[in-house]
Structure formats: C-alpha cells, structure tokens
Design a protein around this motif. Sequence first.
Motif, PDB file in Angstrom:
ATOM      1  N   ASP A  44       0.805  -1.222   0.000  1.00 10.01           N
ATOM      2  CA  ASP A  44       0.000   0.000   0.000  1.00 10.01           C
ATOM      3  C   ASP A  44       0.838   1.272   0.000  1.00 10.01           C
ATOM      4  N   GLY A  45       2.169   1.122  -0.101  1.00 15.56           N
ATOM      5  CA  GLY A  45       3.056   2.281  -0.151  1.00 15.56           C
ATOM      6  C   GLY A  45       3.478   2.811   1.209  1.00 15.56           C
ATOM      7  N   LYS A  46       2.996   2.202   2.296  1.00 17.37           N
ATOM      8  CA  LYS A  46       3.379   2.619   3.645  1.00 17.37           C
ATOM      9  C   LYS A  46       4.545   1.757   4.145  1.00 17.37           C
ATOM     10  N   GLN A  47       5.298   2.304   5.112  1.00 11.72           N
ATOM     11  CA  GLN A  47       6.418   1.556   5.663  1.00 11.72           C
ATOM     12  C   GLN A  47       5.966   0.782   6.908  1.00 11.72           C
ATOM     13  N   TYR A  48       6.417  -0.474   6.977  1.00  8.61           N
ATOM     14  CA  TYR A  48       6.042  -1.344   8.092  1.00  8.61           C
ATOM     15  C   TYR A  48       7.256  -1.992   8.761  1.00  8.61           C
TER      16      TYR A  48
END
Length: 441
Positions: free
Chosen positions: A156-160
């Motif tokens: 989703d383009g977010k950093q985890y």
Amino acid sequence: MSRPRTEAEYLARLVPPSVAGVGRRSLLAGAGAGALLGTGLLAGCGSDSDSGSDSKTVSIGSNQSDPKPKEVIAKVMAGFQTASGIEPKINTVDHNTFQENINNYLQGKPDDVFMWFAGYRMRFFAAKGLAGDLSDVWGKLSGYSDAFKKASTGDDGKQYFVPASYYPWAVFYRKSVWQQRGYQVPKTLDDLNTLGAQMKKDGLNPIAFADKDGWPAMGTFDILNLRINGYQFHVDLMAGKEAWTSDKVKKVFDTWNGLLPLHQADSLGRTWQEAAQSLQQKKSGMYLLGLFVAQQFSNEEQDDLDFFTFPEVDSTIGAKALDAPIDGYMMARKPKSEANAKKLLEYVGSKAAADITVKNDPSTLVANGGADTSGYTALQKKAAELVGSATEIAQFLDRDTRPDFASTVIIPALQQFIKNPKDIDGLLNSIENQKKSIFTS
C-alpha cells in the motif's frame, strides 16, 4: 502477491562497493501461516488496549536466541533505555519456534515490537493488517538508502519495517586449510566438483551441510536456481508464476543431485551450528551459509575465515546474484504503548544502535549507512563489498514466497529430496500441485 520487477534493481544497489554500511545475520526458518494454535510458545506481552498508555516500558519479541546475537540485542536495548528512560522488556524465543508460530502470535497479543524480515514476508503480514504503520517513524530516520526504504514498504506504499542489518550467503572456508592443501577458489561448477573430489581424497567433508531445522537447504536451492535460471525466473517461481515441473527447475535438482555426494552425510540430523563447527574444526573444506557462520568461530579464528561467491554454472547468467536477507523490526497492529514502540523503532534504526552492533558483533553488517564501520573485520568489509558488487539480490527462499508455502511444502520437499534424490519428477509434481492450491486460496 508477487515481488515487483524493480526490486532486483534497487536491492542490487543497497550498498555501493565503497560503503561498508550494510546488513546482517539471523536465520529464517520455515514459516508461519501454518503454525498450530494454542502452542503457547510465543506468549507475547502486548495487549489490545488503548495506544495512549503512559507506561515507561515497551516489549520486544526477539528471535535472537543464539548466544552472541542475544547478547548484542541486550546491549542495543540497554542503549535505548539509557537514551529514552523507557524500559525494554525482551521476550526471547528460539529462532525456529518464533518463525513457526508467528502467524498465531501476531493474531493474539503480541509484543509491542517484534523482530522480522524484509521482503515478501514483511509485505505478507502488513497486507493482512497484522503490523503497524511506521511511515511517521521513517520520517525521522536518517542514514538509509532509498533501497532500504523500498525494502521496508508494503503493497500500500506505507512503511512497516525498520531494517537493522543484513548479510550475504557465500561459500566459507578456512584459509589455513586451503593454503596447506593448495586449494584454489573454484570459478565454475566443474571447478567445484574437481575441488570437492580432491577434498574427499584428502579426508575432508568437501561441503559442510545441515538441514535438521528445515531452512538451510533453501539456501542451496536458491543459489543453484539463481545460477542456472537467473534472478527473474527465481523470484517468479517464488511468487507462484512459474511451474515447479518445468525443465528449468528439474535442472536445478539434477545439478544438486550431482553435488550431494560432496555434501556432509546425515544432514537431516544436524543443526547449522554443528555443521559450522565441522568447518571450524577443519573437518570440512567449505560451507554455504550466511555471514552468521562466524558466530561459531573465536575472534582469533575469524581471521582465518574467508569466503567466495558460489561459482558460475551458466556463463550467460554468471555468478553475480546472491541471497542477502535484511533483518529488522516491525510493530504490532495495536501495541500497548504506540508512542513507546515508535520511540524504540526510531532508536533501533539510528546510528547509535548500529554503532553498538558494529562494536559487538563481527558476524553481521549494519543497515544504517551512517554507522561507524571502521571497526569492521576484514571478513565484514569483504562481505559488504560482495553485496555492493551483486547485480541482483534475493531475500532467501522463505522470505521471497508465501509463508505457508515455504513451511508446509518446501521444507518437507527439500528434506525428502535430500533423503531420496531419485524421484525428482514425483517430487516436483507434488510441489506444483500444492503450489496451485496454496496460491489460488
């Protein structure tokens, strides 16, 4: 899900040859999504309570159960407590147990922060909503290349994920043994076979080997597939896009079958540590493993340890691709204290944390490019250069594919092959049938 085609490009540039700030050790094992419920092996300390807790503690689920990495993590966490005033509570679980129970752990009440891996494995749990968004933490980090950020980013383009370290897989050997015997580094598969035959005559196990824990043989499959079929075929196979019954995969197993006589016998009853000790004791001539093999050598003996990348099999493909997995930290979806968890994640991604690791662990390479790596050993410096010169970098089989496929299909299949390498067609038909069922579920 599948790995993006561009991942080959950015992982190949994780570290330029002139920079020694790179990555890590810790193993990976069989997988996660198929773990049994109710084992109680990963209890966790977290809860689903409000993230606004003002508690001065934070819990960490650690898979660093071997003595040296466990000691290093304790020192990093002590540095965090000094810097923040927040008490870190480390929940250390045997490495394999951690991997095998991760799915249930994350769906229960996990620790606020937990150790995990970049690549498909990270994206898999992020996509399932089992990990917290760390995009704001990344806004405060420095010292990382765009490549590391991409390796930490979900679908989703977010950093985890916050990378801590990574390490290359290569063929390790003791310089003194090779100098005494006059052995030369093999450049081709034929050279490797010739060298192995000579080592046998000299009374050595040519290639130390262990697969009691299920994951080490994945490294052998990876490197042979990368050498025989190239990087793109390898990642497509891992993503379920290629058939295991293809002639390309059969060639990998045929080639491996030809090398099995050079491998240390009875590998299914041996741990990687025991195989490494046979190299340390000068009973084996070579060992394909990650840089963490250095954990089994004293500081003095590490000066005698060297390595080479697995030799070329096909001249049109070459020998520039390798496995170099990235290890780091993730946050639970609902940590007991999100504020404390994020403070910890900022710290483990900092130069200060990386400097502690460099000073205390010669079997790893730190991910933060701002770290002081002047204390790297010759082995670490060479490992950093190897990763920097690679054209493509894979994350290791069980990180590049679905966790359930790795644990329930690949581990038993590779162990069956090692036990009985004669029925390759039957083995590959079984893998392909199970792959179709899993990847379409």
